[in-house]
Write an enzyme that holds these catalytic residues in place. Structure first.
Site, mmCIF file in Angstrom:
data_model
loop_
_atom_site.group_PDB
_atom_site.id
_atom_site.type_symbol
_atom_site.label_atom_id
_atom_site.label_comp_id
_atom_site.label_asym_id
_atom_site.label_seq_id
_atom_site.Cartn_x
_atom_site.Cartn_y
_atom_site.Cartn_z
ATOM 1 N N HIS A 1 -9.291 -3.751 -1.466
ATOM 2 C CA HIS A 1 -8.218 -3.466 -0.596
ATOM 3 C C HIS A 1 -8.286 -1.740 -0.932
ATOM 4 C CE1 HIS A 1 -3.888 -2.392 0.008
ATOM 5 N NE2 HIS A 1 -4.465 -1.410 -0.285
ATOM 6 N N GLU A 2 -8.458 -0.747 -2.131
ATOM 7 C CA GLU A 2 -9.395 0.767 -2.273
ATOM 8 C C GLU A 2 -10.429 0.843 -1.798
ATOM 9 O OE1 GLU A 2 -6.285 2.313 -2.683
ATOM 10 O OE2 GLU A 2 -5.403 0.870 -4.325
ATOM 11 N N CYS B 1 1.014 -1.345 0.313
ATOM 12 C CA CYS B 1 -0.082 -0.190 0.129
ATOM 13 C C CYS B 1 1.283 0.986 0.240
ATOM 14 C CB CYS B 1 -0.972 -0.233 0.999
ATOM 15 S SG CYS B 1 -1.549 1.066 1.046
ATOM 16 N N HIS C 1 -10.488 1.314 1.945
ATOM 17 C CA HIS C 1 -9.606 2.473 2.356
ATOM 18 C C HIS C 1 -10.972 3.495 3.099
ATOM 19 C CE1 HIS C 1 -5.424 2.645 2.330
ATOM 20 N NE2 HIS C 1 -5.093 1.588 0.931
#
Length: 172
Positions: free
Chosen positions: A136-137, A94, A140
């Protein structure tokens, strides 16, 4: 278009839940362009707006890995509609957790609904690396980092290491 600074852990902003975008207009497109420039410059394959300090539900990515054939993707207000029960593991890193990598297990397919660069509603069925990158994004956007999937000990060691690196930086 410009390259922005990427926030690194530990930073309270990274743990904030991002807010939905009301309308995709010129300001949001400029933000997405800046995010893409920042991601390419880092270099990385995905970036969420919160990683540059903007708490909006926007992510960009390009998993093409080919400098000459860029394939940018823009996701505004993404929502996962469906996930596969079958999982796969990828070694994730990341841009907000520099130089740290760990194998993370996630569903290997997902279906995501989102607004594109022009504000048009889209539905995408993704698999493999694209599905992993989307998840994953999107983490966030909820204030979650990939290290949150690790054991407390491993996560604590990584955060201590990053804190030490940050405290040793000299800004001129």
């Amino acid at each position: 278009m410009s390259v922005k600074s990427i926030l690194t852990e530990p930073n309270k902003l990274l743990r904030q839940i991002s807010k939905p975008v009301e309308n995709v207009g010129d300001e949001e497109r400029r933000l997405m362009d800046d995010m893409l420039d920042t991601m390419y410059a880092a270099p990385g394959i995905g970036l969420a707006a919160i990683q540059i300090g903007v708490p909006k539900r926007i992510i960009v990515m390009d998993i093409s890995r080919d400098e000459d054939k860029k394939e940018p993707r823009y996701f505004v207000n993404p929502v996962i509609k469906n996930k596969n029960d079958i999982t796969s593991k990828y070694e994730e890193g990341c841009l907000s957790v520099p130089d740290q990598f760990a194998e993370i297990e996630r569903p290997n397919e997902c279906e995501v609904e989102y607004l594109d660069y022009n504000g048009k509603k889209q539905l995408l069925k993704a698999d493999g690396l694209l599905a992993t990158c989307i998840q994953h994004e999107m983490d966030h956007l909820e204030g979650v980092l990939f290290i949150d999937y690790l054991s407390k000990l491993k996560k604590s060691m990584i955060i201590k290491k990053l804190s030490k690196i940050k405290s040793n930086r000299i800004i001129v």
